[in-house]
Design a protein around this motif. Sequence first.
Motif: not given
Length: 452
Positions: A2-8, A43-48, A63-65, A71-78
Amino acid sequence: MLRVLESAGLEAWIVGGWVRDALMCAPGHDIDICCSGSWEQSAAALRAEGIAVVESGVKFGGITAVLDGERIEVTAYRLDGFYTDGRHPESVRRAQCVEEDLARRDFTVNAMAWHPRRGLLDLYDGRGDLERRQIRAVGEPRRRFEEDALRMLRAVRFACRLDFSMDAATASALDSCAPLLDAVARERVGIELEGILVTGRGGDALLRYPELMCAAIPELARMRGFNQRTPYHAFDVYEHTARVLTVAGELSRFRIDGGDPDAPPSPSLMWAALLHDVAKPDTFTVDERGRGHFYGHPERGAARAKAIMRRLSCGNDLMRDVNLLIRYHDQPLRPERVDLLRMMQRFASGGVDVPRLMGELFDLKRADTLGKASQCFYYVDEIERMREMVRELIANGEAYSVKTLNLTGKDLIAHGMAPGPQVGAALNRALEGAIVGEVPNSTLHLLTYLGF
C-alpha cells in the motif's frame, strides 16, 4: 505494498475476503488490493521498488505482485459492462473511485475495503451482516445473479462455509434465477459444488436451496418427493440424501479416523454421499406387498455418478474413488476377517489407498444408516466393530493384495521358478491362502505353502 502504491500518487485499499476474514478474527489467506491506477501504473510503481510483478489478469485490470513469497492481487478500480452470457462482462472499464468498484461486488460481506490509516469502508453494512450471520447480495439480488449466474453457487458456498443463513430477498432470487445456471460452464459449476460439499454442510444446501442444487445437477430433481415405500426409510430419496450428507459432514468433524479435526471433509466421501442413491428412481420396483425395492441401484448409481462427475470435469482419481464407494455402499458386510479382507481386496484391485477408502466406506455406511428409519440404527455398532477390525488387520500386516503379501516374484524366481505368467498365478494363489487363513503372511510360510 500500500505504501509503495500510494507513494506513487495512487490510492489503494485492501478489499474482499481478507477484510471479511479479519473482521471475523479468522486467518486470512488470499490478499487483494484495489487501486486507483491502471494496471500499468501499479506495475511500474511496484517494479520501481524491486517488487516482482506478474501480468496475470491485465484484461480485467489486474496484476499479481510477489513480495517476500506472498502473492498479492492488485486490480484497478473497475466497472463491469453488460453481461450477455450470464458469467462474463462484455467489457470492463475503469471506475473513478473505490465506492464504484465496491458497488459491482457480489455480497455485502465481500464488499468492504480497509486501509491502515483510513479504516474500514463499509457502504452496504457488510459488518452488520457478519454480526447477523447472513449472506446478502449487494443491491438487487436478481440483477447480481443475472450478471453472473455462478454467484448463486458462491452464495451457497459462503453460507455453508461460514454457517450463515441467507437474506430472504437473496434466497428468493436463488430460487427464481436457478435456471440461469445453465449458461455457466459445467467445470465452474463442479468447482463450486465441491466447495459446498467440503464445508461439511452440503445437506443444508440441498434442503435450503433445492431449486439451485437441482439446476446444478438435474439428476437430483427426480429424487425430490420420491417415496421409497419401505419401512427401512423414513424420508424420500432427496431428504435421505441430505441427511446422509449432514451426518457424513459431522463424522468428518469428529474425525472417527483419528485424523486432523481441522481438515476439510474428504471430497470423495462427500461426492459419494451426494450421489450414492442417484439411481434409485431408475431402479424402483414394488413387490406384491406394496413394498419398494431398488435392486441394482449401487451399480447403476456408480455409473450415473461417473457420468455426472465427468460432465462437471471432476478429476479421474476422485471419480474412481467415488465410483467405488457408491458401488459398495450397500454391500452386505459382517465383522468377520475374511469378509473384510475381501472388501479390501476389491478396493486394492482399483489401485486406491485402501486404508483411507475403507474408512470412508464405513463413514458412508454409518451416515447412510443414520439417514434411514430409527429401527436401522443398530447397524452403527456393527459398522464401528468392522472399522476397528480393519485397523487391526492392517496393523497386523494381513494380506489383502499381492502388494501386501510378504512374498514377491523375485522370491519365487530365487527359489527356482522360471519367469513368466506362472509367477503371477503363484502369488495370487498365495494371496488366496493368506486371505482365507490357510497360511500366515510371512515369506517362509508362504514359500512352504506354495511347495518350495
